[in-house]
Design a protein around this motif. Structure first.
Motif, PDB file in Angstrom:
ATOM      1  N   LEU A   6      40.455 -25.713  19.124  1.00  0.00           N
ATOM      2  CA  LEU A   6      40.831 -24.671  18.175  1.00  0.00           C
ATOM      3  C   LEU A   6      40.557 -23.328  18.827  1.00  0.00           C
ATOM      4  N   LEU A   7      41.594 -22.519  18.998  1.00  0.00           N
ATOM      5  CA  LEU A   7      41.490 -21.204  19.624  1.00  0.00           C
ATOM      6  C   LEU A   7      41.647 -20.137  18.548  1.00  0.00           C
ATOM      7  N   ILE A   8      40.582 -19.340  18.343  1.00  0.00           N
ATOM      8  CA  ILE A   8      40.599 -18.310  17.305  1.00  0.00           C
ATOM      9  C   ILE A   8      40.488 -16.954  17.996  1.00  0.00           C
ATOM     10  N   ASP A   9      41.616 -16.227  18.062  1.00  0.00           N
ATOM     11  CA  ASP A   9      41.663 -14.949  18.772  1.00  0.00           C
ATOM     12  C   ASP A   9      42.836 -14.145  18.232  1.00  0.00           C
ATOM     13  N   SER A  10      42.635 -12.850  18.039  1.00  0.00           N
ATOM     14  CA  SER A  10      43.683 -12.007  17.464  1.00  0.00           C
ATOM     15  C   SER A  10      44.628 -11.426  18.504  1.00  0.00           C
ATOM     16  N   ASP A  11      44.338 -11.621  19.785  1.00  0.00           N
ATOM     17  CA  ASP A  11      45.188 -11.126  20.867  1.00  0.00           C
ATOM     18  C   ASP A  11      46.311 -12.133  21.101  1.00  0.00           C
ATOM     19  N   ASN A  12      47.513 -11.813  20.609  1.00  0.00           N
ATOM     20  CA  ASN A  12      48.617 -12.771  20.673  1.00  0.00           C
ATOM     21  C   ASN A  12      49.009 -13.118  22.100  1.00  0.00           C
ATOM     22  N   ASP A  13      48.999 -12.115  22.994  1.00  0.00           N
ATOM     23  CA  ASP A  13      49.367 -12.387  24.389  1.00  0.00           C
ATOM     24  C   ASP A  13      48.366 -13.339  25.037  1.00  0.00           C
ATOM     25  N   LEU A  18      46.588 -18.616  27.030  1.00  0.00           N
ATOM     26  CA  LEU A  18      45.534 -19.631  27.020  1.00  0.00           C
ATOM     27  C   LEU A  18      46.056 -20.959  26.485  1.00  0.00           C
ATOM     28  N   SER A  19      46.886 -20.909  25.469  1.00  0.00           N
ATOM     29  CA  SER A  19      47.453 -22.144  24.917  1.00  0.00           C
ATOM     30  C   SER A  19      48.263 -22.876  25.974  1.00  0.00           C
ATOM     31  N   THR A  30      45.303 -25.747  18.771  1.00  0.00           N
ATOM     32  CA  THR A  30      45.647 -25.118  17.495  1.00  0.00           C
ATOM     33  C   THR A  30      45.153 -23.676  17.550  1.00  0.00           C
ATOM     34  N   THR A  31      45.966 -22.722  17.112  1.00  0.00           N
ATOM     35  CA  THR A  31      45.578 -21.314  17.203  1.00  0.00           C
ATOM     36  C   THR A  31      45.484 -20.674  15.819  1.00  0.00           C
ATOM     37  N   CYS A  32      44.578 -19.708  15.715  1.00  0.00           N
ATOM     38  CA  CYS A  32      44.433 -18.882  14.513  1.00  0.00           C
ATOM     39  C   CYS A  32      44.174 -17.449  14.977  1.00  0.00           C
ATOM     40  N   LEU A  51      37.134 -22.346  20.653  1.00  0.00           N
ATOM     41  CA  LEU A  51      37.058 -21.112  21.438  1.00  0.00           C
ATOM     42  C   LEU A  51      37.183 -19.953  20.457  1.00  0.00           C
ATOM     43  N   LEU A  52      36.176 -19.089  20.416  1.00  0.00           N
ATOM     44  CA  LEU A  52      36.058 -18.110  19.335  1.00  0.00           C
ATOM     45  C   LEU A  52      35.826 -16.705  19.869  1.00  0.00           C
ATOM     46  N   ASP A  53      36.727 -15.780  19.515  1.00  0.00           N
ATOM     47  CA  ASP A  53      36.508 -14.374  19.834  1.00  0.00           C
ATOM     48  C   ASP A  53      35.564 -13.785  18.787  1.00  0.00           C
ATOM     49  N   VAL A  54      34.933 -12.666  19.128  1.00  0.00           N
ATOM     50  CA  VAL A  54      34.022 -12.010  18.189  1.00  0.00           C
ATOM     51  C   VAL A  54      34.764 -11.031  17.296  1.00  0.00           C
ATOM     52  N   VAL A  55      35.615 -10.204  17.888  1.00  0.00           N
ATOM     53  CA  VAL A  55      36.325  -9.175  17.128  1.00  0.00           C
ATOM     54  C   VAL A  55      37.595  -9.780  16.539  1.00  0.00           C
TER      55      VAL A  55
END
Length: 230
Positions: A6-13, A18-19, A30-32, A51-55
């Protein structure tokens, strides 16, 4: 069996690249793009790694992790442009298993993920050694639960693996480098306090159920899980 990430990041590029990278490595991704939907996915589905971004919008990664940990022990790797010492320590304190700073090195990211997957498979392969019961602490590889004096301890994935490694070598002094290579799958730099933080967290959780400490620091040498309380 395909490992699910599960990849959680707001940077679409970044999410797109990464996907593609992880899919080429054989992972199902799976992305969010925001914290609330990411937390919902993590709670409702089974993943092998997050995989989790902070911001993040809606809910930042630290808050997501704090809400996730009471009921979910899926390994979490923080991937963040915030690379200060405080953020790394705080992430480990609230339940992260690893922390990798952006910009990401793709080879290092894949190596760390594969190392984490190998550790999980290693534990699965030795589940016939069902229970370790040493010095009032009972660790079950089948259920991945730890009890101390009958009290269930809420450990993260990395904390469980650190404790398992120490208990499997109870009575022996284990260098921090050995723990790092076994549990994190990499060499520990002089300034890397991730193993120290995991052991500090384990001690705190054990201390609620038993005194004195069952893990002793041997200055300049490493750590030892005591077979009997001194």
């Amino acid at each position: 069996m395909t490992n699910k990430v599960l990849l959680i990041d707001s940077d679409n590029d970044l999410t797109t690249s990464l996907s593609a990278l992880l899919q080429l490595e054989g992972f199902e991704v799976t992305t969010c793009s925001d914290g609330i939907s990411g937390l919902q996915q993590a709670l409702e589905h089974n993943f092998d790694l997050i995989l989790l971004d902070v911001v993040l919008p809606e809910m930042n990664g630290f808050e997501l992790l704090k809400q996730l940990r009471p009921t979910n022990r899926t390994p979490v790797m923080i991937i963040s442009a915030r690379d200060d010492h405080f953020d790394r320590i705080y992430a480990l304190e609230i339940g992260a298993d690893d922390y990798l700073a952006k910009p990401l090195n793709n080879r290092e990211l894949v190596a760390r993920i594969n190392a984490m997957m190998r550790r999980l498979r290693h534990i699965d392969n030795y589940r016939h050694q069902n229970v370790l019961h040493i010095n009032e602490v009972e660790l079950s590889l089948t259920t991945r639960q730890v009890h101390c004096n009958g009290n269930l301890l809420d450990l993260t994935g990395s904390e469980f693996q650190v404790l398992y490694y120490l208990m499997a070598n109870a009575g022996k002094v284990i260098a921090k480098d050995q723990i790092g290579e076994s549990v994190l799958g990499r060499k520990i730099s002089y300034y890397d306090r991730s193993i120290d933080m995991h052991i500090s967290n384990i001690r705190k959780k054990l201390s609620v159920a038993a005194q004195p400490s069952k893990i002793k620091t041997i200055r300049g040498a490493g750590y030892i899980f005591l077979r009997e309380t001194a």
